[in-house]
Write a protein that holds these residues in place. Structure first.
Motif, PDB file in Angstrom:
ATOM      1  N   MET A  76     -36.759 -29.443  35.948  1.00  0.00           N
ATOM      2  CA  MET A  76     -37.243 -30.753  35.676  1.00  0.00           C
ATOM      3  C   MET A  76     -38.535 -31.071  35.979  1.00  0.00           C
ATOM      4  O   MET A  76     -39.169 -31.687  35.035  1.00  0.00           O
ATOM      5  CB  MET A  76     -36.270 -31.851  36.124  1.00  0.00           C
ATOM      6  CG  MET A  76     -36.281 -33.312  35.632  1.00  0.00           C
ATOM      7  SD  MET A  76     -35.344 -34.603  36.360  1.00  0.00           S
ATOM      8  CE  MET A  76     -35.784 -35.948  35.204  1.00  0.00           C
ATOM      9  N   GLY A  77     -38.979 -30.646  37.078  1.00  0.00           N
ATOM     10  CA  GLY A  77     -40.430 -31.075  37.546  1.00  0.00           C
ATOM     11  C   GLY A  77     -41.351 -30.380  36.361  1.00  0.00           C
ATOM     12  O   GLY A  77     -42.315 -31.317  36.090  1.00  0.00           O
ATOM     13  N   THR A 135     -28.310 -30.753  35.559  1.00  0.00           N
ATOM     14  CA  THR A 135     -28.317 -30.380  36.870  1.00  0.00           C
ATOM     15  C   THR A 135     -29.369 -29.431  37.454  1.00  0.00           C
ATOM     16  O   THR A 135     -29.519 -29.113  38.824  1.00  0.00           O
ATOM     17  CB  THR A 135     -26.993 -29.518  37.179  1.00  0.00           C
ATOM     18  OG1 THR A 135     -27.009 -28.310  36.043  1.00  0.00           O
ATOM     19  CG2 THR A 135     -25.684 -30.151  36.600  1.00  0.00           C
ATOM     20  N   ASP A 136     -30.236 -28.866  36.515  1.00  0.00           N
ATOM     21  CA  ASP A 136     -31.281 -28.306  37.253  1.00  0.00           C
ATOM     22  C   ASP A 136     -32.622 -28.685  37.539  1.00  0.00           C
ATOM     23  O   ASP A 136     -33.597 -29.098  36.825  1.00  0.00           O
ATOM     24  CB  ASP A 136     -31.755 -27.175  36.157  1.00  0.00           C
ATOM     25  CG  ASP A 136     -32.771 -26.019  36.682  1.00  0.00           C
ATOM     26  OD1 ASP A 136     -32.861 -26.150  37.801  1.00  0.00           O
ATOM     27  OD2 ASP A 136     -32.782 -25.060  35.742  1.00  0.00           O
ATOM     28  N   LEU A 162     -41.386 -22.218  28.155  1.00  0.00           N
ATOM     29  CA  LEU A 162     -40.787 -22.597  29.606  1.00  0.00           C
ATOM     30  C   LEU A 162     -39.302 -22.271  29.563  1.00  0.00           C
ATOM     31  O   LEU A 162     -38.657 -22.932  28.729  1.00  0.00           O
ATOM     32  CB  LEU A 162     -41.093 -23.931  29.899  1.00  0.00           C
ATOM     33  CG  LEU A 162     -40.585 -24.565  31.257  1.00  0.00           C
ATOM     34  CD1 LEU A 162     -41.147 -23.964  32.368  1.00  0.00           C
ATOM     35  CD2 LEU A 162     -40.839 -26.310  30.981  1.00  0.00           C
ATOM     36  N   PHE A 163     -38.615 -21.500  30.385  1.00  0.00           N
ATOM     37  CA  PHE A 163     -37.342 -21.116  30.647  1.00  0.00           C
ATOM     38  C   PHE A 163     -36.804 -22.255  31.430  1.00  0.00           C
ATOM     39  O   PHE A 163     -37.090 -22.336  32.433  1.00  0.00           O
ATOM     40  CB  PHE A 163     -37.136 -20.156  30.899  1.00  0.00           C
ATOM     41  CG  PHE A 163     -37.472 -18.737  29.949  1.00  0.00           C
ATOM     42  CD1 PHE A 163     -36.497 -18.024  29.332  1.00  0.00           C
ATOM     43  CD2 PHE A 163     -38.813 -18.157  29.869  1.00  0.00           C
ATOM     44  CE1 PHE A 163     -36.873 -17.005  28.193  1.00  0.00           C
ATOM     45  CE2 PHE A 163     -38.979 -17.377  28.766  1.00  0.00           C
ATOM     46  CZ  PHE A 163     -37.869 -16.680  28.160  1.00  0.00           C
ATOM     47  N   ILE A 164     -35.850 -23.015  31.125  1.00  0.00           N
ATOM     48  CA  ILE A 164     -35.184 -23.945  31.901  1.00  0.00           C
ATOM     49  C   ILE A 164     -33.679 -23.743  31.909  1.00  0.00           C
ATOM     50  O   ILE A 164     -33.069 -23.198  31.124  1.00  0.00           O
ATOM     51  CB  ILE A 164     -35.630 -25.261  31.365  1.00  0.00           C
ATOM     52  CG1 ILE A 164     -34.936 -25.586  30.074  1.00  0.00           C
ATOM     53  CG2 ILE A 164     -37.100 -25.680  31.575  1.00  0.00           C
ATOM     54  CD1 ILE A 164     -35.103 -27.228  29.683  1.00  0.00           C
ATOM     55  N   GLY A 165     -33.096 -24.399  32.951  1.00  0.00           N
ATOM     56  CA  GLY A 165     -31.585 -24.395  33.200  1.00  0.00           C
ATOM     57  C   GLY A 165     -31.152 -25.609  32.269  1.00  0.00           C
ATOM     58  O   GLY A 165     -31.773 -26.341  31.587  1.00  0.00           O
ATOM     59  N   ASN A 166     -29.636 -26.114  32.745  1.00  0.00           N
ATOM     60  CA  ASN A 166     -29.257 -27.231  32.366  1.00  0.00           C
ATOM     61  C   ASN A 166     -29.804 -28.411  32.521  1.00  0.00           C
ATOM     62  O   ASN A 166     -30.154 -28.766  33.782  1.00  0.00           O
ATOM     63  CB  ASN A 166     -27.523 -27.126  32.653  1.00  0.00           C
ATOM     64  CG  ASN A 166     -27.004 -28.328  32.137  1.00  0.00           C
ATOM     65  OD1 ASN A 166     -26.939 -29.390  32.662  1.00  0.00           O
ATOM     66  ND2 ASN A 166     -25.998 -28.035  31.173  1.00  0.00           N
ATOM     67  N   MET A 185     -28.423 -32.520  41.907  1.00  0.00           N
ATOM     68  CA  MET A 185     -28.468 -33.541  40.804  1.00  0.00           C
ATOM     69  C   MET A 185     -27.568 -33.395  39.692  1.00  0.00           C
ATOM     70  O   MET A 185     -27.003 -32.301  39.490  1.00  0.00           O
ATOM     71  CB  MET A 185     -30.104 -32.890  40.067  1.00  0.00           C
ATOM     72  CG  MET A 185     -30.407 -34.154  39.147  1.00  0.00           C
ATOM     73  SD  MET A 185     -31.936 -33.808  38.384  1.00  0.00           S
ATOM     74  CE  MET A 185     -31.885 -32.394  37.217  1.00  0.00           C
ATOM     75  N   ASN A 186     -27.330 -34.435  39.343  1.00  0.00           N
ATOM     76  CA  ASN A 186     -26.145 -34.653  38.307  1.00  0.00           C
ATOM     77  C   ASN A 186     -26.450 -35.921  37.627  1.00  0.00           C
ATOM     78  O   ASN A 186     -25.813 -37.039  37.768  1.00  0.00           O
ATOM     79  CB  ASN A 186     -24.510 -34.757  39.089  1.00  0.00           C
ATOM     80  CG  ASN A 186     -23.462 -34.615  38.112  1.00  0.00           C
ATOM     81  OD1 ASN A 186     -23.596 -34.580  36.858  1.00  0.00           O
ATOM     82  ND2 ASN A 186     -22.297 -34.713  38.579  1.00  0.00           N
TER      83      ASN A 186
END
Length: 230
Positions: free
Chosen positions: A17-18, A12-13, A5-9, A122-123
Motif C-alpha cells: 500500500m505504501g 490485506t497487503d 509495480l507488483f502488489i498483493g491483495n 491490515m484488513n
C-alpha cells in the motif's frame, strides 16, 4: 519511463500500500501488476515473483531503465529510489533536519511496531472493534506500540503544523498509511489531533482509490491472524 509495480491483495497487503499510494499521490505513472498471495497459491506466487526478485515477496518495483537488473524490492528501498529519480517531486521533506527525521520515522516503522502489525494485520474491509478492545486490555506490548505511534504522530504534527506529518504529503505519510487503516479497522483509541490526521489521510485521492478497490478484493485469511484465533 514505464514502471511496473507488483502488489498483493489490496485488502490485506500493507507493505504494497505504501509505495502504491506514494506513486499515485505524487502522479508517478506506473503499470499495476496484482499477484494473489494467499497460502493456497504460495508456490505459484513465489515462482512468478522470483522472475523479478530473488526474495519472491511483494511488493516489487520494476524500472526497465535499470537494464538487466530492473527490480527494486523492499518498500523503503522503492521509496528512496523514487525520491532519487524524481527530485522535483520532493517526496522527502526539503529541509535537511526534517528529512533526517522523516527517514528515521520510516525506518522505525520498517523495523518496529511488530506486535501491533502481528496482532492487527491490515484488513480494510472489516470492522473489528472487539479485537482492538481486547488487545488494549490484555496485551502490554501492543499498547506500547500504539502509544509510541500516537506520540510519534502527535509530536511530528505539532512540529510541522500539519496537515501532513511534515507539512506537505511525503514518503512518511505514505509509509504510515497502513497503520491508519489498522487504527480504523480495530477502532483503536488515539488522540484528537491524530484522529484528525487519519481523517486527512483517508481523504487523499490515492488512499480513497486504494480503499475502494480493497473493499472489492476483500480477501482475508483467519489462519494467518493470531488475534482472531484467540
Amino acid at each position: 519511463m514505464s514502471y511496473t509495480l507488483f502488489i498483493g491483495n489490496k485488502n490485506t497487503d500493507a507493505w504494497s500500500m505504501g509505495p502504491w499510494v506514494l506513486m499515485k499521490q505524487a502522479g508517478i505513472a506506473f503499470n499495476e501488476q496484482p499477484v494473489r498471495s494467499d497460502a493456497t497459491e504460495s508456490l505459484e506466487l513465489k515462482k512468478a515473483l522470483r522472475a523479478v526478485t530473488p526474495l519472491g515477496k511483494l511488493p516489487v518495483l520494476v524500472d526497465p531503465s535499470l537494464g538487466s537488473n530492473p527490480s527494486i524490492w523492499d518498500s523503503l528501498a522503492m521509496c528512496e529510489y523514487l525520491a532519487e529519480v524524481h527530485p522535483e517531486l520532493n517526496l522527502w521533506p526539503t529541509d535537511r533536519t526534517a528529512r533526517a527525521r522523516a527517514r528515521s520515522l520510516c525506518a522505525e516503522m520498517h523495523a518496529g511496531f511488530q506486535e501491533m502489525r502481528a496482532m492487527c494485520p491490515m484488513n480494510i474491509d472489516a470492522r473489528l472493534p472487539s479485537i482492538g478492545e481486547r488487545l488494549i486490555h490484555k496485551n502490554n506490548a501492543f499498547c506500547e506500540d500504539l502509544n509510541r505511534l500516537v506520540n510519534m504522530w502527535q509530536t511530528q504534527l505539532k512540529l510541522s503544523g500539519g496537515p501532513m506529518l511534515f507539512g506537505q504529503f511525503s514518503i512518511a505519510d505514505a509509509y504510515f498509511v497502513s497503520m491508519c487503516m489498522r487504527i480504523r479497522t480495530y477502532a483503536l483509541p488515539v488522540s484528537p489531533p491524530v484522529q484528525a490526521y487519519i481523517s486527512r489521510i483517508l481523504a487523499l485521492p490515492s488512499v480513497a482509490e486504494w480503499i475502494a478497490k480493497a473493499e472489492q478484493d476483500a480477501d482475508f485469511f483467519i489462519h494467518e491472524t493470531p488475534s482472531l484465533q484467540a
